[in-house]
Design a protein around this motif. Sequence first.
Motif, PDB file in Angstrom:
ATOM      1  N   UNK A 229       0.806  -1.219   0.000  1.00 46.70           N
ATOM      2  CA  UNK A 229       0.000   0.000   0.000  1.00 46.70           C
ATOM      3  C   UNK A 229       0.840   1.271   0.000  1.00 46.70           C
ATOM      4  N   UNK A 230       1.941   1.286   0.745  1.00 50.00           N
ATOM      5  CA  UNK A 230       2.770   2.488   0.793  1.00 50.00           C
ATOM      6  C   UNK A 230       3.335   2.827  -0.581  1.00 50.00           C
ATOM      7  N   UNK A 231       3.877   1.827  -1.254  1.00 50.35           N
ATOM      8  CA  UNK A 231       4.468   2.073  -2.572  1.00 50.35           C
ATOM      9  C   UNK A 231       3.406   2.472  -3.584  1.00 50.35           C
ATOM     10  N   UNK A 232       2.226   1.878  -3.499  1.00 49.19           N
ATOM     11  CA  UNK A 232       1.146   2.234  -4.413  1.00 49.19           C
ATOM     12  C   UNK A 232       0.737   3.687  -4.217  1.00 49.19           C
ATOM     13  N   UNK A 233       0.721   4.127  -2.960  1.00 45.11           N
ATOM     14  CA  UNK A 233       0.379   5.522  -2.678  1.00 45.11           C
ATOM     15  C   UNK A 233       1.416   6.459  -3.280  1.00 45.11           C
ATOM     16  N   UNK A 234       2.708   6.169  -3.061  1.00 46.28           N
ATOM     17  CA  UNK A 234       3.767   7.038  -3.582  1.00 46.28           C
ATOM     18  C   UNK A 234       3.711   7.131  -5.109  1.00 46.28           C
ATOM     19  N   UNK A 235       3.497   6.003  -5.763  1.00 46.51           N
ATOM     20  CA  UNK A 235       3.462   6.001  -7.235  1.00 46.51           C
ATOM     21  C   UNK A 235       2.299   6.822  -7.778  1.00 46.51           C
ATOM     22  N   UNK A 236       1.226   6.914  -7.015  1.00 47.77           N
ATOM     23  CA  UNK A 236       0.047   7.632  -7.494  1.00 47.77           C
ATOM     24  C   UNK A 236       0.097   9.129  -7.295  1.00 47.77           C
ATOM     25  N   UNK A 237       1.084   9.625  -6.542  1.00 44.81           N
ATOM     26  CA  UNK A 237       1.163  11.054  -6.279  1.00 44.81           C
ATOM     27  C   UNK A 237       1.631  11.823  -7.512  1.00 44.81           C
ATOM     28  N   UNK A 238       0.978  12.951  -7.798  1.00 47.47           N
ATOM     29  CA  UNK A 238       1.349  13.777  -8.948  1.00 47.47           C
ATOM     30  C   UNK A 238       2.228  14.954  -8.539  1.00 47.47           C
ATOM     31  N   UNK A 239       1.986  15.517  -7.345  1.00 51.21           N
ATOM     32  CA  UNK A 239       2.830  16.619  -6.859  1.00 51.21           C
ATOM     33  C   UNK A 239       3.396  16.340  -5.475  1.00 51.21           C
ATOM     34  N   UNK A 240       2.649  15.671  -4.626  1.00 49.78           N
ATOM     35  CA  UNK A 240       3.128  15.468  -3.261  1.00 49.78           C
ATOM     36  C   UNK A 240       4.374  14.581  -3.271  1.00 49.78           C
ATOM     37  N   UNK A 241       5.411  15.067  -2.577  1.00 48.62           N
ATOM     38  CA  UNK A 241       6.661  14.334  -2.515  1.00 48.62           C
ATOM     39  C   UNK A 241       7.478  14.382  -3.790  1.00 48.62           C
ATOM     40  N   UNK A 242       7.113  15.276  -4.721  1.00 52.81           N
ATOM     41  CA  UNK A 242       7.807  15.325  -6.010  1.00 52.81           C
ATOM     42  C   UNK A 242       8.448  16.692  -6.267  1.00 52.81           C
TER      43      UNK A 242
END
Length: 287
Positions: A229-242
């Motif tokens: 779930x954590x990795x899926x969340x990160x991959x789906x971010x468009x601006x957050x954490x980028x």
Amino acid sequence: MPELPEVESLARFLTERAGGHTVAAVQVGAISALKTFAPPPDALVGKVVHDVRRHGKWLDLATEDGPHLVLHLARAGWLRWSEQLPTTPVRPGKSPLALRLRLDDGAGFDLTEAGTRKRLAIHVVDDPTQVELVSSLGVDPLGEEFTVDRLAELAAARNQQVKGLLRDQRQIAGIGNAYSDEILHAAHMSPFALSRSLTRDQLERLHAVVREVLTDALATSSGRPAAELKDAKRRGMRVHGRTGEACPVCGDVVREVSFADRSLQYCATCQTGGTPLADRRLSRLLR
């Protein structure tokens, strides 16, 4: 921090995997994480798991005719599922292990928390509303009560930054720092826009985007094991954490505003009319 889509997916996973099984053992590894003393954690032993529900960002493991295990994973906490948990005793200490719950078939989960700032919260209660932070939760953004009119009421109640409105669990339950960034980017709205300044059209757009972003994220995470779930969340971010990457909509650089214990990410072209936000805590707010 796990937010609504990840916590909902964890609840569904645990309901499917643990539902109908009897709790065989509960061991506490971090006394500081346990926020209640009655009923004791071992009151869960021998009880059948009836359901696992979500309240905002809280997980609620409900047993039949027994207590609830209500927990908040906070920023660095996580639930680690295993089909065969160790049977060796859990020894409290410096380990990241906060709690272990084993079922009658040997499977179960560990609650862990990394880092030095321990905020993981574990409650064993007869009713989840006995947890004040659960009973005071605001409207669920995927529930029927979250309408445009309800959002307008919240926006008008006090003049606050829209980023803060989305993150305030007493107003809207389940959205945190990451998904509020994603929602505001998709809505083409400054995180520092003031809630009372929003027009009806902006509120309608914001409402629709909240539903869309969370529903899409839930669809992405649904059915995945807890470990993914954590990795899926990160991959789906468009601006957050980028920060420093290109905005996927306009190609401008994703910018950041840092605070004492967190940061937000945004695209100036998409959200603030091309004007960068000052990256200091007491910056003047964009209206």
